[in-house]
Enzyme design. Structure first.
Site, PDB file in Angstrom:
ATOM      1  N   THR A  47       0.831  -1.202   0.000  1.00  9.31           N
ATOM      2  CA  THR A  47       0.000   0.000   0.000  1.00  9.31           C
ATOM      3  C   THR A  47       0.866   1.254   0.000  1.00  9.31           C
ATOM      4  OG1 THR A  47      -1.740  -1.180   1.163  1.00  9.31           O
ATOM      5  CG2 THR A  47      -1.830   1.217   1.256  1.00  9.31           C
ATOM      6  N   TYR A 135       7.322 -11.443   4.440  1.00  7.92           N
ATOM      7  CA  TYR A 135       6.228 -10.700   3.813  1.00  7.92           C
ATOM      8  C   TYR A 135       5.710 -11.519   2.632  1.00  7.92           C
ATOM      9  CZ  TYR A 135       3.905  -6.317   2.278  1.00  7.92           C
ATOM     10  OH  TYR A 135       2.989  -5.344   1.940  1.00  7.92           O
ATOM     11  N   LYS A 163       4.069 -12.216   7.931  1.00 12.83           N
ATOM     12  CA  LYS A 163       2.844 -11.563   7.447  1.00 12.83           C
ATOM     13  C   LYS A 163       2.343 -12.378   6.274  1.00 12.83           C
ATOM     14  CE  LYS A 163       1.378  -7.323   5.071  1.00 12.83           C
ATOM     15  NZ  LYS A 163       0.934  -8.007   3.824  1.00 12.83           N
TER      16      LYS A 163
END
Length: 297
Positions: A47, A135, A163
């Site tokens: 993002t 990630y 994550k």
């Protein structure tokens, strides 16, 4: 730093047409998060469009954030890069600028094997000087981690959390259990994909890595805290109220939606980096009208 848990809020990185970070806009976004009491900030995540920013601007964004937050909230910083040596340099830059941990995605052009990804993490963890969060974002990297690979990397010195994409609702319990069984005891496994995260948290996820939390931290904290308090009914009820927002995220991409909303809220004047285009005016109007019906803060 303390173990990663709770709400990790992922804001956009406002910048101009030349890719230079808007310092004041970023400070406003981060102050909103720190004042709300989020558990960590995910700076330069997907993002945060890390892949579209130069090394210098990524380093500058971390320095701006560290000054703005001033130790109130841990800062997790995206350090993904195509080359291992570049990721190591980005890790060192982030650490020097004030980051608490790095978010390492296996960015690739040529598809990577499991062993290549493991060696990538091993090198960056060993030479980057920054604690790492695995990630897993297959929508952008086109690489998907297996639970076995997550478990293998989790045992590397310096790797502190993972994550992962939240499993679909009907597979939440099994998906979370498979990941938790693969990693060492106590190793935090958190989740992204806002529309599926509540069930992943209820099933035992340690953290919510949240796009919505980057704009509406109090709303997302209420869900997170309800789960932490064991009030699953309240968490599910609050999540259900956000169904219209989750539908917008899925229909138009969470990135484009939060850019439109950040502008609408007056937090910053930014457009996504080209070639990503802002939402068409009629879709933006739909987004704004929908969000006005929700109790977001």
């Amino acid at each position: 730093m303390h173990a990663i848990s709770g709400l990790s809020a992922f804001p956009i990185t406002p910048s101009d047409a030349e890719g230079r970070v808007d310092a004041e806009g970023l400070r406003r976004l981060l102050e909103r998060l720190a004042s709300a009491g989020v558990d960590s900030i995910g700076l330069l995540g997907s993002t945060g469009t890390y892949a579209y920013l130069s090394r210098e601007e990524r380093r500058r964004a971390v320095a701006i954030a560290a000054e703005a937050v001033d130790g109130r909230v841990p800062i997790l910083v995206g350090i993904g890069a195509l080359r291992t040596d570049a990721a190591i340099r980005l890790a060192r830059d982030a650490r020097a600028a004030g980051a608490d941990a790095g978010l390492l995605a296996p960015v690739s052009y040529t598809p990577l094997t499991d062993d290549e990804v493991f060696r990538h993490f091993e090198a960056v963890a060993g030479k980057g000087g920054l604690p790492l969060v695995i990630y897993d974002n297959p929508g952008t990297t086109h690489f998907r981690f297996s639970p076995a690979l997550i478990g293998r990397i989790a045992r590397l010195p310096g790797v502190v959390a993972a994550k992962c994409p939240a499993p679909v609702l009907e597979a939440a319990a099994a998906g979370v259990t498979a990941l938790r069984d693969a990693v060492p005891a106590g190793f935090p496994v958190g989740f992204s994909g806002d529309w599926n995260v509540t069930e992943a948290l209820i099933a035992g996820g340690a953290a919510w890595f949240s796009v919505a939390g980057g704009l509406f931290p109090k709303t997302c904290l209420a869900i997170t805290r309800a789960v932490q308090a064991g009030d699953t009914a309240q968490a599910r009820a609050l999540n259900a109220e956000l169904a219209p927002l989750w539908a917008l995220f899925q229909a138009h991409s969470s990135l484009r939606v939060v850019y439109a909303l950040a502008d609408h809220l007056g937090l910053c004047r930014a457009e996504p980096p080209r070639p990503i285009l802002p939402l068409a005016p009629e879709i933006r109007d739909e987004v704004v009208a929908t969000v006005r019906t929700l109790n977001l803060a």
